[in-house]
Scaffold this motif. Structure first.
Motif, PDB file in Angstrom:
ATOM      1  N   GLY A   1       4.660  68.893  39.887  1.00 22.98           N
ATOM      2  CA  GLY A   1       4.837  69.551  38.594  1.00 22.98           C
ATOM      3  C   GLY A   1       6.130  70.345  38.558  1.00 22.98           C
ATOM      4  N   ALA A   2       6.464  71.001  39.672  1.00 23.17           N
ATOM      5  CA  ALA A   2       7.721  71.760  39.751  1.00 23.17           C
ATOM      6  C   ALA A   2       8.914  70.815  39.584  1.00 23.17           C
ATOM      7  CB  ALA A   2       7.804  72.500  41.080  1.00 23.17           C
ATOM      8  N   ALA A   3       8.851  69.657  40.236  1.00 24.58           N
ATOM      9  CA  ALA A   3       9.924  68.679  40.097  1.00 24.58           C
ATOM     10  C   ALA A   3      10.008  68.166  38.657  1.00 24.58           C
ATOM     11  CB  ALA A   3       9.695  67.520  41.066  1.00 24.58           C
ATOM     12  N   ALA A   4       8.838  67.994  38.025  1.00 14.83           N
ATOM     13  CA  ALA A   4       8.833  67.546  36.627  1.00 14.83           C
ATOM     14  C   ALA A   4       9.462  68.600  35.713  1.00 14.83           C
ATOM     15  CB  ALA A   4       7.402  67.234  36.188  1.00 14.83           C
ATOM     16  N   LEU A   5       9.178  69.889  35.980  1.00 16.65           N
ATOM     17  CA  LEU A   5       9.814  70.960  35.198  1.00 16.65           C
ATOM     18  C   LEU A   5      11.343  70.893  35.350  1.00 16.65           C
ATOM     19  CD1 LEU A   5       7.518  74.059  35.960  1.00 16.65           C
ATOM     20  CD2 LEU A   5       7.619  72.724  33.840  1.00 16.65           C
ATOM     21  N   ALA A   6      11.795  70.610  36.582  1.00 15.45           N
ATOM     22  CA  ALA A   6      13.242  70.499  36.814  1.00 15.45           C
ATOM     23  C   ALA A   6      13.839  69.333  36.030  1.00 15.45           C
ATOM     24  CB  ALA A   6      13.514  70.335  38.310  1.00 15.45           C
TER      25      ALA A   6
ATOM     26  N   ALA B   1      18.678  63.386  41.883  1.00 12.68           N
ATOM     27  CA  ALA B   1      17.343  63.811  42.313  1.00 12.68           C
ATOM     28  C   ALA B   1      17.095  65.240  41.846  1.00 12.68           C
ATOM     29  CB  ALA B   1      17.222  63.727  43.839  1.00 12.68           C
ATOM     30  N   VAL B   2      15.818  65.630  41.890  1.00 11.15           N
ATOM     31  CA  VAL B   2      15.442  67.020  41.617  1.00 11.15           C
ATOM     32  C   VAL B   2      14.628  67.545  42.788  1.00 11.15           C
ATOM     33  CG1 VAL B   2      15.477  66.887  39.087  1.00 11.15           C
ATOM     34  CG2 VAL B   2      13.400  66.244  40.334  1.00 11.15           C
ATOM     35  N   LEU B   3      14.590  68.886  42.895  1.00 15.11           N
ATOM     36  CA  LEU B   3      13.786  69.543  43.920  1.00 15.11           C
ATOM     37  C   LEU B   3      12.548  70.158  43.267  1.00 15.11           C
ATOM     38  CD1 LEU B   3      16.619  71.562  45.748  1.00 15.11           C
ATOM     39  CD2 LEU B   3      15.879  69.181  46.135  1.00 15.11           C
ATOM     40  N   GLY B   4      11.431  70.069  43.966  1.00 13.06           N
ATOM     41  CA  GLY B   4      10.225  70.775  43.543  1.00 13.06           C
ATOM     42  C   GLY B   4       9.768  71.670  44.680  1.00 13.06           C
ATOM     43  N   LEU B   5       9.600  72.962  44.374  1.00 11.23           N
ATOM     44  CA  LEU B   5       9.199  73.921  45.404  1.00 11.23           C
ATOM     45  C   LEU B   5       7.963  74.658  44.906  1.00 11.23           C
ATOM     46  CD1 LEU B   5      10.558  74.787  48.146  1.00 11.23           C
ATOM     47  CD2 LEU B   5      11.502  76.743  46.907  1.00 11.23           C
ATOM     48  N   ASP B   6       6.900  74.620  45.694  1.00 13.33           N
ATOM     49  CA  ASP B   6       5.635  75.264  45.340  1.00 13.33           C
ATOM     50  C   ASP B   6       5.374  76.353  46.374  1.00 13.33           C
ATOM     51  OD1 ASP B   6       3.041  75.990  44.774  1.00 13.33           O
ATOM     52  OD2 ASP B   6       2.185  73.987  44.989  1.00 13.33           O
TER      53      ASP B   6
ATOM     54  N   THR C   1       4.247  76.922  51.760  1.00  9.07           N
ATOM     55  CA  THR C   1       5.247  76.508  50.793  1.00  9.07           C
ATOM     56  C   THR C   1       5.478  75.010  50.965  1.00  9.07           C
ATOM     57  OG1 THR C   1       6.352  78.646  50.688  1.00  9.07           O
ATOM     58  CG2 THR C   1       7.665  76.734  50.087  1.00  9.07           C
ATOM     59  N   LYS C   2       5.427  74.282  49.839  1.00 11.39           N
ATOM     60  CA  LYS C   2       5.615  72.833  49.870  1.00 11.39           C
ATOM     61  C   LYS C   2       6.882  72.491  49.108  1.00 11.39           C
ATOM     62  CE  LYS C   2       0.698  72.877  49.566  1.00 11.39           C
ATOM     63  NZ  LYS C   2      -0.245  73.225  48.481  1.00 11.39           N
ATOM     64  N   ALA C   3       7.575  71.492  49.581  1.00  8.47           N
ATOM     65  CA  ALA C   3       8.817  71.083  48.917  1.00  8.47           C
ATOM     66  C   ALA C   3       8.880  69.577  48.807  1.00  8.47           C
ATOM     67  CB  ALA C   3      10.022  71.598  49.704  1.00  8.47           C
ATOM     68  N   LEU C   4       9.457  69.117  47.709  1.00  9.21           N
ATOM     69  CA  LEU C   4       9.688  67.688  47.489  1.00  9.21           C
ATOM     70  C   LEU C   4      11.118  67.491  47.025  1.00  9.21           C
ATOM     71  CD1 LEU C   4       6.599  66.424  45.412  1.00  9.21           C
ATOM     72  CD2 LEU C   4       7.115  65.871  47.808  1.00  9.21           C
ATOM     73  N   VAL C   5      11.711  66.381  47.458  1.00 13.64           N
ATOM     74  CA  VAL C   5      12.934  65.881  46.836  1.00 13.64           C
ATOM     75  C   VAL C   5      12.543  64.571  46.154  1.00 13.64           C
ATOM     76  CG1 VAL C   5      15.320  65.153  47.170  1.00 13.64           C
ATOM     77  CG2 VAL C   5      14.311  66.871  48.710  1.00 13.64           C
ATOM     78  N   VAL C   6      12.727  64.515  44.834  1.00  6.41           N
ATOM     79  CA  VAL C   6      12.288  63.348  44.066  1.00  6.41           C
ATOM     80  C   VAL C   6      13.479  62.785  43.301  1.00  6.41           C
ATOM     81  CG1 VAL C   6      10.598  62.477  42.398  1.00  6.41           C
ATOM     82  CG2 VAL C   6      10.083  64.542  43.717  1.00  6.41           C
ATOM     83  N   ALA C   7      13.760  61.499  43.491  1.00  7.26           N
ATOM     84  CA  ALA C   7      14.798  60.846  42.699  1.00  7.26           C
ATOM     85  C   ALA C   7      14.385  60.857  41.233  1.00  7.26           C
ATOM     86  CB  ALA C   7      15.008  59.413  43.187  1.00  7.26           C
ATOM     87  N   THR C   8      15.344  60.815  40.350  1.00  7.70           N
ATOM     88  CA  THR C   8      15.016  60.919  38.922  1.00  7.70           C
ATOM     89  C   THR C   8      14.203  59.724  38.428  1.00  7.70           C
ATOM     90  OG1 THR C   8      17.201  60.021  38.404  1.00  7.70           O
ATOM     91  CG2 THR C   8      16.961  62.418  38.353  1.00  7.70           C
ATOM     92  N   ASP C   9      14.136  58.643  39.231  1.00 10.89           N
ATOM     93  CA  ASP C   9      13.260  57.526  38.849  1.00 10.89           C
ATOM     94  C   ASP C   9      11.836  57.717  39.362  1.00 10.89           C
ATOM     95  OD1 ASP C   9      13.311  56.983  41.535  1.00 10.89           O
ATOM     96  OD2 ASP C   9      14.129  54.957  41.342  1.00 10.89           O
TER      97      ASP C   9
ATOM     98  N   GLY D   1      18.794  69.513  39.618  1.00 15.93           N
ATOM     99  CA  GLY D   1      17.959  70.618  39.164  1.00 15.93           C
ATOM    100  C   GLY D   1      16.864  70.914  40.167  1.00 15.93           C
ATOM    101  N   ALA D   2      16.366  72.151  40.109  1.00 13.03           N
ATOM    102  CA  ALA D   2      15.284  72.561  40.999  1.00 13.03           C
ATOM    103  C   ALA D   2      14.221  73.283  40.183  1.00 13.03           C
ATOM    104  CB  ALA D   2      15.817  73.484  42.096  1.00 13.03           C
ATOM    105  N   GLY D   3      12.958  72.975  40.469  1.00 19.14           N
ATOM    106  CA  GLY D   3      11.837  73.688  39.850  1.00 19.14           C
ATOM    107  C   GLY D   3      11.089  74.458  40.926  1.00 19.14           C
ATOM    108  N   VAL D   4      10.826  75.726  40.672  1.00 16.21           N
ATOM    109  CA  VAL D   4      10.126  76.574  41.636  1.00 16.21           C
ATOM    110  C   VAL D   4       8.885  77.130  40.953  1.00 16.21           C
ATOM    111  CG1 VAL D   4      10.293  78.590  43.148  1.00 16.21           C
ATOM    112  CG2 VAL D   4      12.338  77.191  42.685  1.00 16.21           C
ATOM    113  N   VAL D   5       7.718  76.867  41.523  1.00 18.11           N
ATOM    114  CA  VAL D   5       6.482  77.373  40.923  1.00 18.11           C
ATOM    115  C   VAL D   5       5.777  78.307  41.898  1.00 18.11           C
ATOM    116  CG1 VAL D   5       6.243  75.335  39.455  1.00 18.11           C
ATOM    117  CG2 VAL D   5       5.032  75.413  41.643  1.00 18.11           C
ATOM    118  N   THR D   6       5.093  79.284  41.308  1.00 15.15           N
ATOM    119  CA  THR D   6       4.400  80.301  42.104  1.00 15.15           C
ATOM    120  C   THR D   6       3.073  80.652  41.429  1.00 15.15           C
ATOM    121  OG1 THR D   6       5.168  82.267  40.911  1.00 15.15           O
ATOM    122  CG2 THR D   6       6.670  81.342  42.550  1.00 15.15           C
ATOM    123  N   PRO D   7       2.155  81.260  42.167  1.00 16.38           N
ATOM    124  CA  PRO D   7       0.959  81.805  41.517  1.00 16.38           C
ATOM    125  C   PRO D   7       1.313  83.126  40.824  1.00 16.38           C
ATOM    126  CG  PRO D   7       0.911  82.314  43.848  1.00 16.38           C
ATOM    127  CD  PRO D   7       2.171  81.505  43.613  1.00 16.38           C
TER     128      PRO D   7
END
Lengths: 318, 318
Positions: free
Chosen positions: B288-293, B3-8, B14-22, B63-69
Motif C-alpha cells: 500500500g505504501a508503494a501504491a501511495l508512492a 521503481a517506487v519504494l514502500g516502507l512500513d 519495519t518492512k521495505a519493498l522496491v517495486v517496479a512501476t509495472d 517516489g517513496a511511500g512511508v506508512v506508520t501506525p
C-alpha cells in the motif's frame, strides 16, 4: 426566478419544499403519505402540482429531488426495499422521470438529511459529519468531504440493529440487544409499557422524567445505548461533528446531556466529537432532497449560498 | 526501468519493498524497527540505501511511500501520535523530504493495507472494502470507491476500543469490554494466562484448540467479539467485502469459520458480506505504501496493472 423541489416520502408523512435556487424557501407542506399499490402516479402528480404552484409564484422548476427510506440503489434510483412504504424493486427515478417534465433525482432520506445538516444545519461547513436520526427507528448517515457514504449495496448507516447489548432484550428483527430495542421511539415506548402496562409514547415517557422512576430508568437505558453506539461509530468513522436528528430530539437536553456525557466517558484516549441537536428539524431530509436536485441540475456551486441566503421556513402552509 | 519504494514502519518490524512501476517486486526486506530519539535521520538513510539498491538493479526510484501506525494528519504528513513508536507531532513527510532526493509521501499503515487489498489482494477491484487487522492490537480501514476513509482527525478505523461487551473485562485503556480485550493477540494471550497461569502467545493458544478447553473458550470469546464488531461495522458501512489481516490470520479456518458464522447469525435482515483472509499477508501495508508512492508520482493509472503484472514476492532477501 428558478427553483427546485424537495420531496421527502416517509412511512407516515410526506414533506415537500419549493426552494428558489438562491436558497429562499418559497413553499412548505406536509401531509400523510398515500400508500397506493403503485405509488408512481401519485408522486408524479405531486411533483406536477408543486411545479404549477411554483409557477404561480413566478418560479420555474429546474429539478426535483425525491428521497425515501430503505435500501436504494443510487446508480439507478431504484428502491430495492422500503419496509415502511411497502415498496420492493420500485424504479422510482425512472418511473417518475417517465411521467414528469422536470429532471428528477432520487436519494436516501437520512443521507440527504446528513447533507443538509452539513450544508446549512448543525454541522455547516464541516467535512466529516455523522448524523444519527432517532425516531420510530434509528438510522445514520456519514458525510465525508461533502459525500454521503452509501456502501456497497446502498445500505450504509443502518445502525439501528447494531448489537449494543449482546444477549440483551429481543428485537422485532429476531436478534437480541439491538440499538433500536433500547433507544428508538418504538423501543422506549415498548419498554416503558412492558414495565408499567401503560401505553405511552416515547415523548410522553420523556415528559415523565421528573416524576416517574420507571421513565427515568427506561430513558437512561436509551441514552446509554445511544452513547455506546456513538462510541463505536466515532472510533470507526472519526466524525468532526455528531448531529442528532429525528423525533426524539424534541427531548432536548434530556437527550443531549446524557449522550454527550456517555460518549465522553466511553472514549478514553481521544477527545469526543461535539454532539449537536439537528439545526433543521423534520425538514432536514426535504432540504437535502432539494440540494440533490440542485446538484443534479448543475447548480451545486450555488449551494454554498444557501446557508447565507436561507430565509426562515414558513410553517403550516400545507 | 522506474521503481517506487514502500516502507512500513511498525512498532516491532519495519518492512521495505522496491517495486517496479509495472508491479514487479524487485526487493523485499524486514528488520527490527530502530527506536531512535529522532527517527528521521535513520528513515532517510534507509530510503537512500534502498534507492541505491534499486539503482544497482537498474531501477531509478521515482517516489517513496512511508506508512506508520497512529494518528496521522494526512494533509501535512505529520504523525500526531503513534504510541507503539513513541512518536508525537513528528513531521514525517516534511522531515524526510528535507533529507532525501526522491519525492516522499506518507500514510497510515492499515489504510494503506486496505488500499493494497483492494488493488491486488483479497478484494481486488471491489469498491467498498473493510479491512480488519488483528495483531497485537486491532484496527480497521474502510476503502470506499478507491479512497480510504480518514475521518476528521485522521483517526478513522480505531475499532479496537469499541465497547463490544459493555461492562465487560477491563482494558488497559481504562474502559471495560473493548474489542481488543477479547480478540487482539495481546488480549487472547492475557485472558488465557489469567485462567491458566501459563504465558502462551495467541498463536500458541490457537495451536491448543484441539486439546485444551480453556483455549477453546478464550478463542470462542475472541471470534464472537470479532463477529459482533463486524455486525456493527457492516450495518454502518455496508462493505462489499470484509478482509481479515494481521498476525492472527495465521489461525486460518479457526478464525474465518466462526467469524463468518457469527456475522451471518447477527444480520437478520440483510445478507452478510463475504469475509476473506488477507491476500497479501504481512506485506499488505508495504505494498500500500508503494501504491501511495505511485499515485504521488502521477502514476496512479499504472496501478490497475499491478494485479495482473505482479510477480511472486521474493522472501528472505533482507
Amino acid at each position: 426566478m428558478n427553483a427546485v423541489l424537495g420531496l421527502d416520502v416517509g412511512g407516515t408523512t410526506t414533506k415537500a419544499l419549493v426552494v428558489a435556487t438562491d436558497g429562499t424557501v418559497l413553499h412548505e407542506e406536509r401531509r400523510p403519505t398515500a400508500h397506493a399499490t403503485d405509488p408512481l402516479p401519485g408522486l408524479a402528480a405531486e411533483l406536477d402540482r408543486l411545479t404549477a404552484l411554483a409557477a404561480d409564484r413566478g418560479a420555474a422548476v429546474v429539478g426535483a429531488g425525491v428521497v425515501t427510506p430503505g435500501l436504494i440503489e443510487e446508480s439507478t434510483g431504484t428502491v430495492r426495499y422500503a419496509s415502511n412504504l411497502g415498496w420492493r424493486d420500485l424504479p422510482l427515478r425512472a418511473g417518475l422521470q417517465e411521467r414528469v417534465a422536470v429532471p428528477v433525482t432520487t436519494g436516501h432520506d437520512v443521507r440527504a438529511a446528513g447533507l443538509a445538516e452539513q450544508l446549512l444545519g448543525a454541522a455547516t461547513g464541516v467535512a466529516d459529519v455523522l448524523l444519527l436520526t432517532i425516531g420510530t427507528g434509528i438510522a445514520s448517515a456519514l458525510v465525508s468531504g461533502g459525500r454521503a457514504l452509501t456502501g456497497g449495496t446502498g445500505a450504509a448507516g443502518e445502525v439501528g440493529h447494531a448489537p449494543v447489548r449482546p444477549g440483551g432484550e429481543l428485537c422485532p428483527c429476531g436478534q437480541r440487544g439491538c440499538l433500536e430495542v433500547y433507544a428508538s421511539g418504538a423501543g422506549v415506548a415498548r419498554r416503558y409499557g412492558a414495565r408499567t402496562g401503560t401505553a405511552f409514547s416515547a415523548a410522553e415517557v420523556v415528559g415523565r422524567l421528573g416524576s416517574d422512576a420507571v421513565a427515568r430508568e427506561v430513558w437512561a437505558d436509551a441514552t446509554s445505548a445511544l452513547a455506546d453506539a456513538l462510541v463505536t461509530a466515532t472510533l470507526l468513522l472519526d466524525p468532526s461533528v455528531v448531529v442528532l436528528g429525528g423525533g426524539l430530539t424534541a427531548a432536548g437536553a434530556d437527550l443531549l446531556d446524557p449522550v454527550r456525557a456517555g460518549l465522553a466517558a466511553g472514549l478514553t484516549w481521544r477527545p469526543p466529537p461535539p454532539v449537536h441537536l439537528t439545526g433543521l428539524g423534520p425538514l432536514a431530509g426535504c432540504l437535502g432532497a432539494a440540494a440533490l436536485a440542485m446538484t443534479h441540475a448543475g447548480l451545486g456551486d450555488h449551494l454554498a449560498g444557501w446557508a447565507r441566503g436561507r430565509r426562515p421556513v414558513p410553517t403550516g402552509t400545507g
